[in-house]
Scaffold this motif. Structure first.
Motif, PDB file in Angstrom:
ATOM      1  N   MET B  65      -6.774   6.987  10.203  1.00 44.83           N
ATOM      2  CA  MET B  65      -5.457   6.442   9.858  1.00 44.83           C
ATOM      3  C   MET B  65      -5.402   6.026   8.392  1.00 44.83           C
ATOM      4  O   MET B  65      -4.388   6.212   7.723  1.00 44.83           O
ATOM      5  N   LYS B  68      -5.176   9.026   6.220  1.00 42.94           N
ATOM      6  CA  LYS B  68      -3.824   9.576   6.320  1.00 42.94           C
ATOM      7  C   LYS B  68      -2.853   8.772   5.458  1.00 42.94           C
ATOM      8  O   LYS B  68      -2.025   9.339   4.733  1.00 42.94           O
ATOM      9  N   ALA B  69      -2.958   7.451   5.525  1.00 49.08           N
ATOM     10  CA  ALA B  69      -2.094   6.586   4.710  1.00 49.08           C
ATOM     11  C   ALA B  69      -2.370   6.806   3.223  1.00 49.08           C
ATOM     12  O   ALA B  69      -1.466   6.728   2.396  1.00 49.08           O
ATOM     13  N   SER B  72      -0.528  10.128   2.361  1.00 49.71           N
ATOM     14  CA  SER B  72       0.926   9.988   2.360  1.00 49.71           C
ATOM     15  C   SER B  72       1.267   8.561   2.770  1.00 49.71           C
ATOM     16  O   SER B  72       1.234   8.209   3.946  1.00 49.71           O
ATOM     17  N   THR B  74       3.519   6.472   3.656  1.00 50.26           N
ATOM     18  CA  THR B  74       4.818   6.119   4.230  1.00 50.26           C
ATOM     19  C   THR B  74       4.661   4.824   5.019  1.00 50.26           C
ATOM     20  O   THR B  74       3.554   4.400   5.315  1.00 50.26           O
ATOM     21  N   ARG B  76       5.321   4.283   8.111  1.00 51.98           N
ATOM     22  CA  ARG B  76       4.697   4.613   9.392  1.00 51.98           C
ATOM     23  C   ARG B  76       3.183   4.693   9.266  1.00 51.98           C
ATOM     24  O   ARG B  76       2.445   4.092  10.043  1.00 51.98           O
ATOM     25  N   ASN B  77       2.723   5.453   8.262  1.00 54.88           N
ATOM     26  CA  ASN B  77       1.280   5.654   8.088  1.00 54.88           C
ATOM     27  C   ASN B  77       0.567   4.369   7.692  1.00 54.88           C
ATOM     28  O   ASN B  77      -0.512   4.069   8.197  1.00 54.88           O
ATOM     29  N   GLY B  80       0.551   2.000  10.637  1.00 51.73           N
ATOM     30  CA  GLY B  80      -0.400   2.505  11.628  1.00 51.73           C
ATOM     31  C   GLY B  80      -1.831   2.245  11.205  1.00 51.73           C
ATOM     32  O   GLY B  80      -2.659   1.820  12.015  1.00 51.73           O
ATOM     33  N   ALA B  81      -2.115   2.496   9.928  1.00 48.77           N
ATOM     34  CA  ALA B  81      -3.469   2.281   9.410  1.00 48.77           C
ATOM     35  C   ALA B  81      -3.828   0.803   9.476  1.00 48.77           C
ATOM     36  O   ALA B  81      -4.931   0.437   9.888  1.00 48.77           O
ATOM     37  N   ALA B 182      -2.166   1.110   0.974  1.00 48.39           N
ATOM     38  CA  ALA B 182      -3.083   2.152   1.467  1.00 48.39           C
ATOM     39  C   ALA B 182      -4.431   2.030   0.769  1.00 48.39           C
ATOM     40  O   ALA B 182      -5.480   2.112   1.412  1.00 48.39           O
TER      41      ALA B 182
END
Lengths: 114, 198
Positions: B65, B68-69, B72, B74, B76-77, B80-81, B182
């Motif tokens: 996660m 991924k963040a 990108s 976002t 959401r990411n 989530g992370a 992130a």
């Protein structure tokens, strides 16, 4: 030994073992767990992350009487990261040693004064 | 716990990750059991030394996660992370949940203020047009209704433009903050990995 300590050195251990020779997962994990008491399963996430960071690459090699093994090979980037971590570790443990030996220093100073 | 139970638990803990990723991870543990069995170890013994598959799954998930963040950033990411990292332990609740929700809340507040400003501007513009069309509804002594309407109209347009410009700036600022978060999560994971779970 405290868990936090052990875990702190794990990346350095993995990189150092791989700097000596390429290893497959089980071999690497056993080498570490023989020396350090750690949940073996937590080493694989570390391997995966260090791979993703480009510190080592993997290749498959046939094994005798089993499925091919995934070997890990340290990259140039991995070598320099390992050296960096080793320096950090050496400085850190030297600092801890110094602190641990302070009582002796103070004793000596006290003796010199008196 | 035998091999099958371990792998099943791990697979469940990895739910939501890309299939390729899950297959790769499971293969590593499959191989680990295979090598151990060849050495003559019992599956239960191998599973015991591996540790809790749920914990292991959480580590993989948090790594995934956060990566991924990082790629990108976002909402959401990043959210989530942050949640995945918090799931790694109590320590992270303090150092991750706090800062991340503070930044989210601050951004949300400014965005809401901007929306309010835009809504008020639109209302003012509509009201001024309405006033120009039906001046008899309002009684404003001494001032030409049309001139007043025109003034209010441009005031509304000005406020709307201002909110649009601010929204563009906030867009950049929001993206910047998400990227920062992130990076912070990644840093946090490395530190924790170094001290806690390495």
């Amino acid at each position: 030994m405290n868990t936090q300590f052990k875990k702190g050195a794990l990346a350095l251990c993995v990189l150092t073992i791989l700097s000596r020779k390429d290893c497959y997962g089980y071999e690497l994990v056993q080498t570490i767990s023989k020396n350090i008491d750690v949940a073996e399963g937590t080493i694989y996430p570390l391997l995966r992350r260090l791979s993703a960071e480009g510190y080592f690459e993997t290749y498959l090699l046939e094994s005798t009487g089993g499925p091919p093994r995934k070997y890990y090979r340290l990259t140039q980037k991995g070598h320099s990261y390992r050296n960096e971590l080793e320096t950090e570790w050496t400085n850190f443990s030297a600092g801890v040693s110094r602190i641990l030996t302070i009582p002796d220093d103070e004793k000596e100073k006290g003796e010199m004064k008196s | 716990m035998n091999r099958e139970q371990f792998l099943e638990s791990l697979k469940t803990a990895l739910k939501g990750l890309p299939e390729m990723e899950v297959r790769d991870i499971l293969e590593d543990y499959q191989m680990h059991f295979q090598e151990g069995t060849v050495e003559g170890r019992a599956e239960a013994d191998i599973a015991r030394t591996l540790g809790d598959p749920i914990d292991i799954g959480r580590m993989f998930r948090a790594d995934f996660m956060v990566a991924k963040a990082g790629k990108s950033a976002t909402f959401r990411n990043v959210a989530g992370a942050a949640m995945a990292v918090v799931g790694l332990g109590l320590f992270n609740l303090l150092f991750v949940a706090g800062p991340v929700s503070a930044v989210f809340l601050a951004l949300l507040t400014v965005w809401m203020l901007l929306v309010v400003l835009a809504l008020v501007s639109v209302t003012v513009i509509v009201a001024s047009v309405f006033y120009a069309l039906f001046p008899s509804f309002f009684v404003v002594g001494g001032v030409s209704p049309f001139l007043l309407a025109l003034g209010v109209f441009f005031l509304g347009i000005g406020a709307l433009s201002l909110s649009a410009i601010l929204a563009i700036c906030m867009g950049f600022l929001t993206r910047f903050c998400f990227r920062l978060l992130a990076d912070y999560l990644k840093f946090n994971l490395e530190v924790i990995q170094k001290r806690r779970s390495l």
